[in-house]
Design a protein around this motif. Sequence first.
Motif, PDB file in Angstrom:
ATOM      1  N   GLY A  56       0.706  -1.262  -0.136  1.00 19.69           N
ATOM      2  CA  GLY A  56      -0.028  -0.146  -0.098  1.00 19.69           C
ATOM      3  C   GLY A  56       0.815   1.339   0.062  1.00 19.69           C
ATOM      4  N   GLU A  57       2.240   0.854  -0.263  1.00 20.88           N
ATOM      5  CA  GLU A  57       3.147   2.399  -0.441  1.00 20.88           C
ATOM      6  C   GLU A  57       3.127   2.925  -1.530  1.00 20.88           C
ATOM      7  OE1 GLU A  57       6.161   0.097   2.682  1.00 20.88           O
ATOM      8  OE2 GLU A  57       6.878   0.826   0.731  1.00 20.88           O
ATOM      9  N   LEU A  58       2.449   2.262  -2.703  1.00 22.10           N
ATOM     10  CA  LEU A  58       2.616   2.760  -4.087  1.00 22.10           C
ATOM     11  C   LEU A  58       1.456   2.378  -4.780  1.00 22.10           C
ATOM     12  CD1 LEU A  58       5.233   4.155  -5.232  1.00 22.10           C
ATOM     13  CD2 LEU A  58       5.723   2.202  -6.419  1.00 22.10           C
ATOM     14  N   ASP A  59       1.074   3.233  -5.768  1.00 16.22           N
ATOM     15  CA  ASP A  59      -0.249   3.178  -6.626  1.00 16.22           C
ATOM     16  C   ASP A  59       0.106   2.655  -7.897  1.00 16.22           C
ATOM     17  OD1 ASP A  59      -3.083   4.464  -6.859  1.00 16.22           O
ATOM     18  OD2 ASP A  59      -1.663   5.007  -8.841  1.00 16.22           O
ATOM     19  N   GLY A  60      -0.770   1.689  -8.029  1.00 17.48           N
ATOM     20  CA  GLY A  60      -0.521   0.815  -9.176  1.00 17.48           C
ATOM     21  C   GLY A  60      -0.451   1.680 -10.588  1.00 17.48           C
ATOM     22  N   GLU A  61      -1.340   2.678 -10.462  1.00 18.70           N
ATOM     23  CA  GLU A  61      -1.293   3.593 -11.925  1.00 18.70           C
ATOM     24  C   GLU A  61       0.056   4.314 -11.948  1.00 18.70           C
ATOM     25  OE1 GLU A  61      -3.798   4.400 -14.293  1.00 18.70           O
ATOM     26  OE2 GLU A  61      -4.591   2.938 -13.516  1.00 18.70           O
ATOM     27  N   GLU A  62       0.518   4.790 -10.692  1.00 17.93           N
ATOM     28  CA  GLU A  62       1.665   5.581 -10.743  1.00 17.93           C
ATOM     29  C   GLU A  62       2.816   4.760 -11.183  1.00 17.93           C
ATOM     30  OE1 GLU A  62       2.658   7.306  -6.888  1.00 17.93           O
ATOM     31  OE2 GLU A  62       4.114   8.874  -7.848  1.00 17.93           O
ATOM     32  N   SER A  63       2.839   3.409 -10.699  1.00 18.69           N
ATOM     33  CA  SER A  63       3.982   2.453 -10.677  1.00 18.69           C
ATOM     34  C   SER A  63       3.951   2.131 -12.504  1.00 18.69           C
ATOM     35  CB  SER A  63       3.764   1.031 -10.093  1.00 18.69           C
ATOM     36  OG  SER A  63       3.705   1.478  -8.793  1.00 18.69           O
ATOM     37  N   LEU A  64       2.635   2.063 -13.047  1.00 20.83           N
ATOM     38  CA  LEU A  64       2.529   1.761 -14.558  1.00 20.83           C
ATOM     39  C   LEU A  64       3.250   2.953 -15.184  1.00 20.83           C
ATOM     40  CD1 LEU A  64       1.855  -0.489 -16.513  1.00 20.83           C
ATOM     41  CD2 LEU A  64      -0.343   0.668 -16.790  1.00 20.83           C
ATOM     42  N   GLU A  65       2.913   4.024 -14.703  1.00 25.06           N
ATOM     43  CA  GLU A  65       3.457   5.538 -15.342  1.00 25.06           C
ATOM     44  C   GLU A  65       4.989   5.291 -15.360  1.00 25.06           C
ATOM     45  OE1 GLU A  65       1.923   9.052 -13.685  1.00 25.06           O
ATOM     46  OE2 GLU A  65       3.331  10.186 -15.021  1.00 25.06           O
ATOM     47  N   ALA A  66       5.417   5.045 -14.095  1.00 22.43           N
ATOM     48  CA  ALA A  66       6.935   5.093 -14.055  1.00 22.43           C
ATOM     49  C   ALA A  66       7.776   3.917 -14.882  1.00 22.43           C
ATOM     50  CB  ALA A  66       7.371   4.981 -12.403  1.00 22.43           C
ATOM     51  N   ALA A 119       7.680  13.641 -14.285  1.00 23.89           N
ATOM     52  CA  ALA A 119       8.165  12.439 -13.970  1.00 23.89           C
ATOM     53  C   ALA A 119       7.880  11.849 -12.628  1.00 23.89           C
ATOM     54  CB  ALA A 119       9.627  12.199 -14.164  1.00 23.89           C
ATOM     55  N   PRO A 120       7.114  10.600 -12.321  1.00 23.87           N
ATOM     56  CA  PRO A 120       6.945  10.293 -11.406  1.00 23.87           C
ATOM     57  C   PRO A 120       8.108   9.733 -10.578  1.00 23.87           C
ATOM     58  CG  PRO A 120       6.159   8.700 -12.629  1.00 23.87           C
ATOM     59  CD  PRO A 120       6.836   9.568 -13.572  1.00 23.87           C
ATOM     60  N   VAL A 121       8.501  10.633  -9.966  1.00 25.07           N
ATOM     61  CA  VAL A 121      10.054  10.440  -9.263  1.00 25.07           C
ATOM     62  C   VAL A 121      10.229   9.401  -8.240  1.00 25.07           C
ATOM     63  CG1 VAL A 121      11.797  11.697  -7.738  1.00 25.07           C
ATOM     64  CG2 VAL A 121      10.778  12.924  -9.823  1.00 25.07           C
ATOM     65  N   ARG A 122       9.143   9.385  -7.350  1.00 25.20           N
ATOM     66  CA  ARG A 122       9.373   8.469  -6.404  1.00 25.20           C
ATOM     67  C   ARG A 122       9.229   7.027  -6.750  1.00 25.20           C
ATOM     68  NH1 ARG A 122       9.920   8.741  -0.990  1.00 25.20           N
ATOM     69  NH2 ARG A 122       9.276   6.839   0.081  1.00 25.20           N
ATOM     70  N   ALA A 123       8.138   6.837  -7.657  1.00 22.72           N
ATOM     71  CA  ALA A 123       7.873   5.619  -8.316  1.00 22.72           C
ATOM     72  C   ALA A 123       9.128   5.031  -9.074  1.00 22.72           C
ATOM     73  CB  ALA A 123       6.548   5.526  -9.237  1.00 22.72           C
ATOM     74  N   ILE A 124       9.788   5.891  -9.824  1.00 24.28           N
ATOM     75  CA  ILE A 124      10.881   5.638 -10.850  1.00 24.28           C
ATOM     76  C   ILE A 124      12.139   5.270  -9.768  1.00 24.28           C
ATOM     77  CG2 ILE A 124      12.638   6.625 -12.285  1.00 24.28           C
ATOM     78  CD1 ILE A 124      10.403   8.392 -13.777  1.00 24.28           C
ATOM     79  N   ALA A 125      12.325   6.088  -8.786  1.00 24.07           N
ATOM     80  CA  ALA A 125      13.479   5.895  -7.765  1.00 24.07           C
ATOM     81  C   ALA A 125      13.083   4.289  -7.190  1.00 24.07           C
ATOM     82  CB  ALA A 125      13.386   6.839  -6.596  1.00 24.07           C
ATOM     83  N   ARG A 126      12.119   3.947  -6.722  1.00 25.01           N
ATOM     84  CA  ARG A 126      11.880   2.775  -6.497  1.00 25.01           C
ATOM     85  C   ARG A 126      12.094   1.832  -7.358  1.00 25.01           C
ATOM     86  NH1 ARG A 126       9.051   0.860  -1.297  1.00 25.01           N
ATOM     87  NH2 ARG A 126       7.924   2.684  -1.456  1.00 25.01           N
ATOM     88  N   MET A 127      11.712   1.929  -8.678  1.00 21.62           N
ATOM     89  CA  MET A 127      12.187   0.877  -9.704  1.00 21.62           C
ATOM     90  C   MET A 127      13.539   0.815  -9.728  1.00 21.62           C
ATOM     91  SD  MET A 127       9.115   1.271 -12.535  1.00 21.62           S
ATOM     92  CE  MET A 127       7.487   0.441 -12.141  1.00 21.62           C
ATOM     93  N   LEU A 128      14.385   1.896  -9.802  1.00 23.63           N
ATOM     94  CA  LEU A 128      15.871   1.867  -9.918  1.00 23.63           C
ATOM     95  C   LEU A 128      16.494   1.230  -8.514  1.00 23.63           C
ATOM     96  CD1 LEU A 128      16.662   5.597 -11.116  1.00 23.63           C
ATOM     97  CD2 LEU A 128      16.454   3.256 -12.499  1.00 23.63           C
ATOM     98  N   VAL A 129      15.894   1.200  -7.477  1.00 19.45           N
ATOM     99  CA  VAL A 129      16.284   0.418  -6.544  1.00 19.45           C
ATOM    100  C   VAL A 129      16.012  -0.976  -6.654  1.00 19.45           C
ATOM    101  CG1 VAL A 129      15.885  -0.095  -3.971  1.00 19.45           C
ATOM    102  CG2 VAL A 129      15.994   2.227  -4.673  1.00 19.45           C
TER     103      VAL A 129
END
Lengths: 221, 221
Positions: free
Chosen positions: A197-207, B174-184
């Motif tokens: 619940g720390e991240l949103d699915g939509e935002e993740s897909l965007e990322a 850019a969805p900075v937080r979600a991108i950062a999480r993906m890079l981690v």
Amino acid sequence: MRLAGSGRAMDLGNTRSERVPKQTLSLRERQQEQGRADIIGAALEIIAESGPQAVSIDRLAEMAHMARATVYARFPDGLDAIISETYRSIGRDLTQRCQSLVSPATPWREVLMTWAREFFAVSAQPRVGTFYNLVGPRLVAASGATGGGSEATLQVFVGSLDNAVRAGELDSSAPVRAIARMLVGALRESGMAIARGELDGEESLEAFGWLVGALTATAGR
Amino acid sequence: MRLAGSGRAMDLGNTRSERVPKQTLSLRERQQEQGRADIIGAALEIIAESGPQAVSIDRLAEMAHMARATVYARFPDGLDAIISETYRSIGRDLTQRCQSLVSPATPWREVLMTWAREFFAVSAQPRVGTFYNLVGPRLVAASGATGGGSEATLQVFVGSLDNAVRAGELDSSAPVRAIARMLVGALRESGMAIARGELDGEESLEAFGWLVGALTATAGR
């Protein structure tokens, strides 16, 4: 390895070859397999309703309309084996659903985005997302078995990036296999964050789209 | 959250504030803390030589030149607590080493690449890489505690990408937080593959550079 991976990725729409062996099973074997599938289906339903800790042999027997002894006969190793198999079945269903959504003609970016979208959708499901991203991997790691789901995803991603190189949309100097592995890791990490619940699915897909789109952009360098 | 993260990232070179509390410890407390550090140092050495399964209270006492009773006095929860703490100490050392290699003036891409390079270097170390990427996380997950290392990395990455946006090198949408999480996640997955010997550290760093460089390229879109 790389050739094999790309071969599979180009054959995404065809899962028929995996189904052929079933037709050689005897009636009894098919019934046993159906019984196992029913138990896994019941476990999935219980997990979706109440979480994995609510799965018990009693509840499985009740929900799958069979005797406790039959549940044990289908899974001699008991509850742990049922939970592990349920975890793996989520991964298999996910892979099959993704494969049904793409064809060999699907552009490589869309293949990657399809995998991400379906994976995030599972991850966002209450309880199921937690089970698939957080509980299941620990159980499987603890038992020493391998997951398998992300190896399949890795092969698909390698194939997609190989296709991108072939299409001239990704530079041929790109370390395809290592990038594919990083994209798998990006999904895994986001899936865990979505399940928590720390991240949103939509935002993740965007990322993810941002990373994939970014890869494309470098083709012009 | 985002503001706090970026604040820390801009202050990367300064770890002094974390050291101040030590000066308020009594002599006895400092000696106890030194004893704990010696035990962790010994555990690290044993792991690097022979792997985590070789760590025992006997060997720790011998290597740290103290009595078995002193080892237990410093870690009343015994071997499991020592192993867990050793795992966390690798993460802390890694973070401090990375912080010492960058300053607030370091370009954001170089900050990301520094973290990747140092992390891959640890991951490529025989036995230590396996312990840090594969064994340790399972132990910590099993004990219910949180890792912490990747949360610190996430904060640094969020700060770096925020700096990229501020510098006009990453689009503000850019969805900075979600991108950062993906890079981690990309780093974590590669680290595991490196530790398993399935991936080369150099190739992984190149792939990470590809992702980070790709992000930059999209600034021009």
